[in-house]
Design a protein around this motif. Structure first.
Motif, PDB file in Angstrom:
ATOM      1  N   ALA A 132      -5.484  -1.480  -1.924  1.00  0.00           N
ATOM      2  CA  ALA A 132      -6.709  -0.752  -2.245  1.00  0.00           C
ATOM      3  C   ALA A 132      -7.502  -1.529  -3.288  1.00  0.00           C
ATOM      4  O   ALA A 132      -6.979  -2.444  -3.899  1.00  0.00           O
ATOM      5  CB  ALA A 132      -6.351   0.630  -2.784  1.00  0.00           C
TER       6      ALA A 132
ATOM      7  N   PHE B 139      -4.953   6.010  -3.655  1.00  0.00           N
ATOM      8  CA  PHE B 139      -4.760   5.256  -4.893  1.00  0.00           C
ATOM      9  C   PHE B 139      -5.349   5.941  -6.120  1.00  0.00           C
ATOM     10  O   PHE B 139      -6.543   6.167  -6.213  1.00  0.00           O
ATOM     11  CB  PHE B 139      -5.220   3.811  -4.684  1.00  0.00           C
TER      12      PHE B 139
ATOM     13  N   GLU C  21     -12.840   6.694  -1.742  1.00  0.00           N
ATOM     14  CA  GLU C  21     -12.331   5.377  -2.112  1.00  0.00           C
ATOM     15  C   GLU C  21     -10.814   5.472  -2.323  1.00  0.00           C
ATOM     16  O   GLU C  21     -10.337   6.335  -3.060  1.00  0.00           O
ATOM     17  CB  GLU C  21     -13.013   4.885  -3.396  1.00  0.00           C
ATOM     18  N   GLY C  22     -10.070   4.583  -1.665  1.00  0.00           N
ATOM     19  CA  GLY C  22      -8.614   4.600  -1.826  1.00  0.00           C
ATOM     20  C   GLY C  22      -7.909   5.699  -1.063  1.00  0.00           C
ATOM     21  O   GLY C  22      -6.717   5.908  -1.251  1.00  0.00           O
ATOM     22  N   LYS C  23      -8.647   6.413  -0.225  1.00  0.00           N
ATOM     23  CA  LYS C  23      -8.019   7.471   0.576  1.00  0.00           C
ATOM     24  C   LYS C  23      -8.170   7.154   2.064  1.00  0.00           C
ATOM     25  O   LYS C  23      -9.143   6.538   2.481  1.00  0.00           O
ATOM     26  CB  LYS C  23      -8.654   8.832   0.268  1.00  0.00           C
ATOM     27  N   GLU C  24      -7.205   7.609   2.866  1.00  0.00           N
ATOM     28  CA  GLU C  24      -7.201   7.350   4.300  1.00  0.00           C
ATOM     29  C   GLU C  24      -7.911   8.494   5.029  1.00  0.00           C
ATOM     30  O   GLU C  24      -7.765   9.664   4.646  1.00  0.00           O
ATOM     31  CB  GLU C  24      -5.769   7.256   4.809  1.00  0.00           C
TER      32      GLU C  24
ATOM     33  N   THR D  58     -16.663   3.382   1.795  1.00  0.00           N
ATOM     34  CA  THR D  58     -15.561   3.225   0.842  1.00  0.00           C
ATOM     35  C   THR D  58     -14.386   2.546   1.535  1.00  0.00           C
ATOM     36  O   THR D  58     -14.219   2.661   2.747  1.00  0.00           O
ATOM     37  CB  THR D  58     -15.077   4.594   0.320  1.00  0.00           C
ATOM     38  N   SER D  59     -13.570   1.840   0.744  1.00  0.00           N
ATOM     39  CA  SER D  59     -12.363   1.212   1.280  1.00  0.00           C
ATOM     40  C   SER D  59     -11.220   2.216   1.248  1.00  0.00           C
ATOM     41  O   SER D  59     -11.137   3.048   0.347  1.00  0.00           O
ATOM     42  CB  SER D  59     -11.969  -0.003   0.442  1.00  0.00           C
ATOM     43  N   SER D  60     -10.311   2.109   2.216  1.00  0.00           N
ATOM     44  CA  SER D  60      -9.189   3.046   2.273  1.00  0.00           C
ATOM     45  C   SER D  60      -8.102   2.622   1.293  1.00  0.00           C
ATOM     46  O   SER D  60      -8.203   1.598   0.618  1.00  0.00           O
ATOM     47  CB  SER D  60      -8.629   3.081   3.685  1.00  0.00           C
ATOM     48  N   GLY D  61      -7.039   3.419   1.236  1.00  0.00           N
ATOM     49  CA  GLY D  61      -5.926   3.092   0.351  1.00  0.00           C
ATOM     50  C   GLY D  61      -5.152   1.882   0.824  1.00  0.00           C
ATOM     51  O   GLY D  61      -4.750   1.034   0.034  1.00  0.00           O
ATOM     52  N   SER D  62      -4.934   1.790   2.120  1.00  0.00           N
ATOM     53  CA  SER D  62      -4.143   0.681   2.660  1.00  0.00           C
ATOM     54  C   SER D  62      -5.009  -0.530   2.951  1.00  0.00           C
ATOM     55  O   SER D  62      -4.511  -1.643   3.073  1.00  0.00           O
ATOM     56  CB  SER D  62      -3.447   1.117   3.941  1.00  0.00           C
ATOM     57  N   GLY D  63      -6.327  -0.325   3.113  1.00  0.00           N
ATOM     58  CA  GLY D  63      -7.185  -1.388   3.610  1.00  0.00           C
ATOM     59  C   GLY D  63      -6.993  -1.612   5.097  1.00  0.00           C
ATOM     60  O   GLY D  63      -7.652  -2.459   5.692  1.00  0.00           O
ATOM     61  N   LEU D  64      -6.083  -0.848   5.704  1.00  0.00           N
ATOM     62  CA  LEU D  64      -5.763  -1.004   7.125  1.00  0.00           C
ATOM     63  C   LEU D  64      -6.054   0.281   7.886  1.00  0.00           C
ATOM     64  O   LEU D  64      -5.497   0.512   8.955  1.00  0.00           O
ATOM     65  CB  LEU D  64      -4.276  -1.357   7.290  1.00  0.00           C
ATOM     66  N   ASP D  65      -6.890   1.135   7.308  1.00  0.00           N
ATOM     67  CA  ASP D  65      -7.163   2.423   7.937  1.00  0.00           C
ATOM     68  C   ASP D  65      -7.628   2.208   9.376  1.00  0.00           C
ATOM     69  O   ASP D  65      -8.639   1.551   9.612  1.00  0.00           O
ATOM     70  CB  ASP D  65      -8.252   3.161   7.134  1.00  0.00           C
TER      71      ASP D  65
ATOM     72  N   ARG E 289      -7.225   9.747   7.953  1.00  0.00           N
ATOM     73  CA  ARG E 289      -6.348  10.711   8.636  1.00  0.00           C
ATOM     74  C   ARG E 289      -5.773  11.765   7.698  1.00  0.00           C
ATOM     75  O   ARG E 289      -5.448  12.865   8.123  1.00  0.00           O
ATOM     76  CB  ARG E 289      -5.221   9.977   9.372  1.00  0.00           C
TER      77      ARG E 289
ATOM     78  N   ALA F 121       0.814  -1.223   0.000  1.00  0.00           N
ATOM     79  CA  ALA F 121       0.000   0.000   0.000  1.00  0.00           C
ATOM     80  C   ALA F 121       0.843   1.267   0.000  1.00  0.00           C
ATOM     81  O   ALA F 121       0.313   2.374   0.050  1.00  0.00           O
ATOM     82  CB  ALA F 121      -0.949   0.020   1.188  1.00  0.00           C
TER      83      ALA F 121
ATOM     84  N   ALA G  41       0.341   4.798   1.852  1.00  0.00           N
ATOM     85  CA  ALA G  41      -0.974   4.759   2.490  1.00  0.00           C
ATOM     86  C   ALA G  41      -0.927   3.832   3.705  1.00  0.00           C
ATOM     87  O   ALA G  41      -1.780   3.907   4.584  1.00  0.00           O
ATOM     88  CB  ALA G  41      -2.032   4.263   1.503  1.00  0.00           C
TER      89      ALA G  41
END
Lengths: 554, 212
Positions: free
Chosen positions: B97, A346, A317-320, B140-147, A322, A237, A240
């Motif tokens: 992601a 992403f 989507e694809g963003k955290e 939505t899913s995060s970039g890392s999937g580990l948010d 924090r 990742a 991220a």
């Protein structure tokens, strides 16, 4: 405070920090590359290499040094990955297969850091620290060395001498990159980035069971990954991953690290050619483009067009959480306008236009501010083109920094300019025309085409980021992106060094009333215009088929 | 010809020696020194910010976890996490992601399904959650999937459900969420967030104390 205002304030804080760092760091780097004193440790290194650091090299000798060092680097890294299975410190990971080893070795030596592997599943301690991270340092130092050689070409006259490659390589590594990365790594650990050699171990979970962590020397690699505009993540990742980028502060700090050397090199350039105002004109050009791209990106990401984002109520989507949309936008632009390719969110899941902005950033040639070294020499080539265009308009022999831009110079600059678009467009077209490569696409339609276009844009420009839905771990993509990276890195360097050699031999022309004043805002405007027009004309058809089609449909 | 072969070999030899020396500096000494300093000054952080509950390590405050029952606060979806495919000898914690584009039907459907689920899970007989109240990070899913985080809005949305299922008042649970809401760093860096694991550990404590 709303997220938009917070995003703008983060942008302003970033600009302030860069402004503070630019002059001292730029001056320091100018001193590093101009000093005739060697550190004691450097003398040991030169003894180890068996090279005399005081020998001046012609452009072709300099180029041979670059190519020999890089060729050895590819081979060494390739063997390290091929032998991983039998080496100690491999955490039990097997050897990497030939096509992927070739791709990855080329990728890290060319400062691209395209990754067709999953970091946490593939690479053990030895390959990560003694293989990949080493190239993070030295590929960046090679880029800076070539840029400095070109600057010397402008600064010197009636000589064939462009400096000594080994000395530039060693100084760039030991005096600039290692100290910068060490400080950055400690700051990152203090904020939560991991740095250990615990390898694979079990950690309990809240609801029972356990997780298997792959611990490693992440902070030390993360630091040079950003400082050297490399971008190859320890984990899949990338930035991220919370272990690479744990807090909003580290996120902003990592963006700062990506940008600080490329922007500061304009100061180094100004000092070395004896006119800091020439450096400011280049800096202003880079900054104008970067800031416009950030503004566009924030606008489109906050507007979140596209069916999925409309349904979700935001482009998350694809963003955290924090980082949020604002800081993710700044990161995405900064990583694609340099040769970094690290991601904190992403790009494939950005809005259609947002994805197009990341691609366009790379297509500009990564010159605003660009990779360490490669950004500066790329921008100076564009400056040569811009004075040539200006010269055509008034019917006067163009000159830049007191050097005539004659037939030979403009031919070399034009070759530089043509090589990357040729690689991007030919490789993309061939991949789309063949029956099997399109099977690698995750999304269909315009976005699927964008995935392939992005891959070759990223590889040929030595960026390394991806529309990561594309399954790039096939023999076709491993081999072809590998070739694109090699040609996209070293052919331009040939033209840059040849240009440097031809400039250094000239005697300077005196400034007259008819000379185009390249330190003035008018020239900055001309340069921005030339860059946008040339890139636009080259890539518009390809962009129209991909991100523009997607962006306009939503 | 012979001369140029010798010269090339000499040059490659110099390149190899340069690489080996620089590998020693940047690939051995540098990471070891950084590791030494990191382990000396920040051992907890350098080893993954492990977090404990009831004396046991239950994960990292930085890494989000899946699989909480509805008695607890729910994290963001993580549809992009792949499976261990290359090294089957391990069950590694992977990151990733979805990489789905905004116009991808699969993503549109998963967002709609996630939204319907959030509405259903958090609505009770006397408490109706509207789809328009569901924030974007919840679906939505995060970039890392580990948010590790959710937005304060998503935490707030879950307060009623969590309170009811644990026999607590809404006000008490809302106070707990407030205590675990972290604002922007320095007031403007990043976004406000709630760490799900820390919040759930605190919730478990609270429930244990409330039921003697």
């Amino acid at each position: 405070m709303g997220p938009v205002l917070a995003g703008v304030l983060q942008l302003l804080a970033l600009i302030a920090a860069l402004a503070l760092a630019c002059i001292p760091l730029g001056n320091y780097m100018a001193k590093v590359y101009s000093s005739d004193k060697h550190w004691r440790v450097e003398k040991w290194v030169y003894k180890g290499i068996g090279a005399n650091p005081d020998t001046e090299m012609t452009w072709s000798a300099y180029l041979r040094g670059v190519l020999a060092f890089s060729a050895v680097g590819v081979l060494f890294l390739y063997l390290l990955m091929r032998l991983q299975g039998v080496l100690p410190g491999s955490l039990g990971f097997s050897s990497v297969d030939p096509a992927q080893s070739f791709n990855t070795a080329v990728s890290f030596v060319t400062n691209t850091n395209w990754q067709s592997y999953y970091g946490e599943q593939t690479m053990g301690h030895v390959v990560q620290t003694a293989g990949l991270a080493v190239q993070n340092f030295v590929s960046a130092a090679v880029g800076m060395a070539v840029a400095v050689a070109l600057v010397r070409g402008f600064a010197r006259s009636r000589t064939g001498a462009l400096g000594n490659f080994w000395s530039d390589l060693v100084r760039g590594t030991l005096r600039i990159l290692v100290p910068a990365a060490a400080i950055a790594a400690i700051v990152l650990v203090a904020c939560g980035v991991i740095q250990n050699f615990s390898g694979i171990h079990e950690v309990g979970q809240f609801m029972g069971g356990s997780q298997q962590w792959n611990g490693g020397a992440v902070a030390s690699q993360e630091a040079i990954k950003e400082v050297g505009t490399n971008g190859g993540g320890y984990f899949n990742a990338n930035s991220a991953h919370p272990f690479e980028n744990p807090t909003p502060f580290t996120n902003l700090f990592e963006i700062f690290l990506i940008l600080v050397i490329p922007f500061s090199l304009t100061r180094t350039f100004g000092v070395m050619v004896g006119s800091v105002r020439q450096g400011y004109a280049i800096l202003a050009t880079m900054f104008t483009i970067w800031l416009s791209f950030v503004a566009l990106m924030m606008w489109t990401e906050f507007a979140h067009h596209g069916p999925a984002f409309q349904a979700a109520g935001g482009a998350y989507e694809g963003k955290e959480v924090r980082f949020g949309v604002g800081a993710s936008s700044i990161f995405a632009v900064s990583t694609t306008l340099t040769s970094t390719g690290a991601v904190d969110s992403f790009h494939s899941s950005f809005t259609g236009l947002g994805g197009g902005i990341t691609m366009l950033g790379m297509m500009l040639g990564e010159i605003a501010p660009g990779g360490v070294g490669s950004g500066l020499y790329g921008m100076l080539i564009m400056a040569v083109i811009a004075v040539f265009i200006a010269g055509l308009m008034v019917g006067r022999t163009p000159e830049y920094l007191g050097k005539k831009i004659g037939t030979r110079e403009i031919k070399l600059a034009a070759c530089y300019l043509l090589i990357t678009p040729a690689l991007v467009l030919v490789f993309t077209a061939v991949s789309m025309a063949l029956p099997t490569p399109p099977h690698s696409m995750l999304n269909s339609g315009a976005h699927g085409f964008s995935e392939v276009l992005y891959a070759f844009t990223s590889a040929s420009n030595n960026n390394g980021s991806a529309f990561a839905g594309l399954n790039a771990n096939t023999d076709w993509f491993n081999t072809m992106t590998g070739l694109a990276m090699l040609l996209g890195r070293f052919l331009p360097m040939v033209f840059v060094l040849a240009l440097a050699g031809s400039l250094a031999e000239q005697k300077p022309v005196p400034v007259t009333a008819g000379t185009l004043r390249t330190e003035k805002p008018l020239f900055t405007g001309l340069l921005v215009g030339a860059i946008v027009v040339i890139t636009g004309l080259t890539y518009f058809p390809a962009l129209a088929l991909g991100p523009l089609a997607e962006g306009l449909a939503s | 010809m012979n001369n140029s072969v010798v010269n090339t070999a000499r040059l490659l030899g110099a390149g190899l020696r340069a690489l080996l020396v620089l590998t020693l500096v940047t690939g051995v000494i540098y990471p070891l020194v950084v590791t030494g300093i990191a382990q000396g000054l920040f051992p907890g952080k350098a080893n993954g910010s492990e977090i404990r509950a009831d004396g046991k390590v239950v994960g990292s405050s930085l890494i989000g976890q899946q699989g909480y029952s509805l008695d607890y606060f729910q994290p963001r979806p993580a549809n992009g996490l792949g499976e261990n495919s290359l090294n089957t000898q391990y069950r590694l914690l992977l990151s990733g992601a979805t990489n789905l584009s905004a116009d991808n039907d699969k993503l549109v459907k998963s967002v709609e399904a996630a939204k319907a689920k959030v509405v259903k899970d958090n609505s009770t007989a006397d408490h109706r959650v509207e789809p328009s109240q569901v924030p974007a990070d919840a679906v939505t899913s995060s970039g890392s999937g580990l948010d590790p985080d959710i937005s304060p809005a998503y935490a707030d949305l879950q307060v009623h459900r969590v309170a009811e299922r644990n026999g607590l008042t809404d006000a008490r649970v809302r106070k707990l969420v407030d205590e675990h809401t972290e604002g922007r760093t320095l007031g403007f860096v990043g976004e406000p967030r709630v760490n799900v694991l820390e919040l759930n550990i605190a919730l478990k404590d609270l429930v244990a104390k409330a039921r003697p």
